[in-house]
Design an enzyme around this catalytic site. Structure first.
Site, PDB file in Angstrom:
ATOM      1  N   ARG A  45      -0.290   2.408  -4.586  1.00 47.41           N
ATOM      2  CA  ARG A  45      -0.477   1.329  -3.608  1.00 47.41           C
ATOM      3  C   ARG A  45      -0.506   1.959  -2.225  1.00 47.41           C
ATOM      4  O   ARG A  45      -0.263   3.157  -2.075  1.00 47.41           O
ATOM      5  CB  ARG A  45       0.589   0.222  -3.740  1.00 47.41           C
ATOM      6  CG  ARG A  45       1.962   0.581  -4.194  1.00 47.41           C
ATOM      7  CD  ARG A  45       2.764   1.415  -3.250  1.00 47.41           C
ATOM      8  NE  ARG A  45       2.729   0.918  -1.896  1.00 47.41           N
ATOM      9  CZ  ARG A  45       2.974   1.644  -0.830  1.00 47.41           C
ATOM     10  NH1 ARG A  45       3.280   2.931  -0.948  1.00 47.41           N
ATOM     11  NH2 ARG A  45       2.930   1.142   0.385  1.00 47.41           N
ATOM     12  N   GLY A  46      -0.795   1.120  -1.208  1.00 49.26           N
ATOM     13  CA  GLY A  46      -1.026   1.650   0.135  1.00 49.26           C
ATOM     14  C   GLY A  46      -2.533   1.791   0.296  1.00 49.26           C
ATOM     15  O   GLY A  46      -3.187   2.400  -0.567  1.00 49.26           O
ATOM     16  N   ASP A 234      -3.703  -2.827   6.388  1.00 44.39           N
ATOM     17  CA  ASP A 234      -4.579  -2.905   5.211  1.00 44.39           C
ATOM     18  C   ASP A 234      -6.000  -3.254   5.601  1.00 44.39           C
ATOM     19  O   ASP A 234      -6.948  -2.906   4.902  1.00 44.39           O
ATOM     20  CB  ASP A 234      -4.034  -3.917   4.209  1.00 44.39           C
ATOM     21  CG  ASP A 234      -2.861  -3.315   3.475  1.00 44.39           C
ATOM     22  OD1 ASP A 234      -1.748  -3.345   4.032  1.00 44.39           O
ATOM     23  OD2 ASP A 234      -3.065  -2.743   2.391  1.00 44.39           O
ATOM     24  N   ASN A 244      -1.418  -6.708   7.261  1.00 39.22           N
ATOM     25  CA  ASN A 244      -0.514  -5.686   6.711  1.00 39.22           C
ATOM     26  C   ASN A 244       0.525  -6.405   5.842  1.00 39.22           C
ATOM     27  O   ASN A 244       0.532  -7.633   5.729  1.00 39.22           O
ATOM     28  CB  ASN A 244       0.145  -4.891   7.849  1.00 39.22           C
ATOM     29  CG  ASN A 244       0.888  -3.673   7.324  1.00 39.22           C
ATOM     30  OD1 ASN A 244       0.345  -2.888   6.545  1.00 39.22           O
ATOM     31  ND2 ASN A 244       2.142  -3.507   7.699  1.00 39.22           N
TER      32      ASN A 244
HETATM   33  O1  MRU Z   1       1.072  -3.865  -1.320  1.00 36.03           O
HETATM   34  P1  MRU Z   1       1.031  -2.463  -0.785  1.00 36.03           P
HETATM   35  O2  MRU Z   1       2.257  -1.674  -1.057  1.00 36.03           O
HETATM   36  O3  MRU Z   1      -0.239  -1.747  -1.213  1.00 36.03           O
HETATM   37  O4  MRU Z   1       0.937  -2.664   0.789  1.00 36.03           O
HETATM   38  C1  MRU Z   1       0.893  -1.527   1.607  1.00 36.03           C
HETATM   39  C2  MRU Z   1       0.897  -1.839   3.047  1.00 36.03           C
HETATM   40  O5  MRU Z   1       0.904  -2.972   3.451  1.00 36.03           O
HETATM   41  C3  MRU Z   1       0.792  -0.677   3.986  1.00 36.03           C
HETATM   42  O6  MRU Z   1       1.450  -0.962   5.177  1.00 36.03           O
HETATM   43  C4  MRU Z   1      -0.684  -0.399   4.294  1.00 36.03           C
HETATM   44  O7  MRU Z   1      -1.433  -0.312   3.121  1.00 36.03           O
HETATM   45  C5  MRU Z   1      -0.857   0.840   5.081  1.00 36.03           C
HETATM   46  S1  MRU Z   1      -0.500   2.289   4.144  1.00 36.03           S
HETATM   47  C6  MRU Z   1      -0.869   3.642   5.070  1.00 36.03           C
END
Ligand code: MRU
Length: 343
Positions: A45-46, A234, A244
């Site tokens: 994820r991220g 995101d 985000n």
């Molecule tokens: O649901 P996730 O864990 O994928 O969400 C991740 C985030 O919201 C992060 O802040 C975003 O992807 C930036 S990661 C460099």
């Protein structure tokens, strides 16, 4: 350094982030479908890590189809791309990576050449992410005062990218210059990316980290314990509105009320120039089960429902600056954001 993905050409190992920090378990994927499943299930994820994983998944699928004739190859690969784009809707890096791969499929190539170019492209996406994150770190570090006490949300480090991280990359760079005295990591309900992943990454590098629950942020600011907030993104609309992890908007409102700088760190690949404002950004709605349970145990009474928007949108007027590899945009809006393209 810690890695989130290991690519072997015809397969990929994905570090299962749902198990960290208790267990370091790698998921071995030999098909694009398995990679797509890992994205949906948040094993990876991220935003940037999702993009890189998807590109690797597509490269694996290309290898699998290397005996197809060119026409069948392109047809079948386009189905793979479509399947990959159904995984998670909010992080634009996923679609950005898929479109880079699609660009190759649109060329008049023989199957062998398609395969070679798709594998190269996936590797380039991953390689570039590392360079870009280092540059974001360099650009962002200049905004961090000495002895900084920093509040961050979710996980934006190596685990969320290919290496180094975005907001966490800025924190890493500032720490390397001796400027960070304390990082407060929001636990980030319900997946606990802050409590599990950010704390894990920072502890490994001896960066002082203290976990707080998401609802403690206002108290911390009121007690003058936070000098700045920095988060990742995101999807950033062309006016600077930023989607985000859920809870980011609340932090921005609080930071604004306390006159604390609120920074967003993100690569150019997270900017969606086709969206004029954040209103049109699709917010992923995840299962209520993820909220109703904690560590696999149900905590709410049976029969009670829960909401689970996984992201929220912070309006650009609440953002002090957006930090990218192309530069820093102070007080972002549609006009100011254009400087990034010229840079
Ligand atoms: O649901 P996730 O864990 O994928 O969400 C991740 C985030 O919201 C992060 O802040 C975003 O992807 C930036 S990661 C460099």
């Amino acid at each position: 350094m810690l890695q989130s993905l290991k690519f072997y050409g015809t397969s990929i190992d994905i570090l299962d982030q749902t198990k960290l920090p208790q267990e370091e378990r790698w998921i071995h994927c030999t098909t694009a479908k398995e990679v797509a499943r890992c994205i949906v299930d948040m094993n990876v994820r991220g935003a940037p890590a999702i993009g890189a994983a998807a590109a690797y998944g597509i490269a694996i699928a290309a290898q699998e189809r290397k005996h197809f004739n060119a026409e069948d190859f392109v047809k079948s690969m386009n189905e793979v791309l479509d399947q990959m784009s159904q995984t998670r809707p909010t992080a634009v890096n996923l679609f950005w990576a898929i479109e880079r791969m699609r660009g190759i499929l649109n060329l008049p190539l023989a199957t062998e050449e398609f395969v070679r170019r798709l594998v190269d492209e996936a590797e380039a996406i991953a390689r570039e992410d590392i360079v870009v994150n280092r540059k974001i770190g360099e650009n962002g570090e200049t905004l961090i005062p000495s002895d900084a006490r920093i509040l961050t949300h979710c996980n934006t480090g190596t685990l969320a990218t290919v290496e180094y991280g975005t907001a966490l990359g800025v924190i890493r760079s500032a720490f390397a210059k001796g400027k960070v005295s304390q990082v407060y990591a929001d636990e980030t309900r319900p997946y606990l990316q802050g409590a599990r992943l950010t704390a894990f990454e920072l502890q490994a590098e001896h960066i002082p980290v203290t976990i707080v629950t998401d609802s403690m942020a206002g108290y911390l600011m009121q007690q003058n314990m936070v000098d700045l907030v920095i988060v990742g993104a995101d999807r950033v609309a062309s006016n600077g509105d930023t989607a985000n992890k859920i809870g980011t908007y609340s932090l921005a409102v609080l930071a604004n009320a306390h006159r604390i700088p609120f920074y967003v760190a993100a690569p150019m690949s997270t900017i969606d120039w086709s969206m004029t404002t954040g209103e049109a950004i699709e917010i992923e709605q995840r299962s209520s089960e993820e909220v109703l349970t904690f560590g696999g145990q149900r905590v709410a009474p049976l029969g009670v429902d829960a909401l689970h928007p996984a992201f929220d949108v912070t309006p650009h007027r609440l953002i002090t600056a957006i930090i990218t590899e192309n530069g820093v945009i102070h007080r972002p809006n549609s006009e100011a954001m254009k400087q990034l393209v010229k840079a």
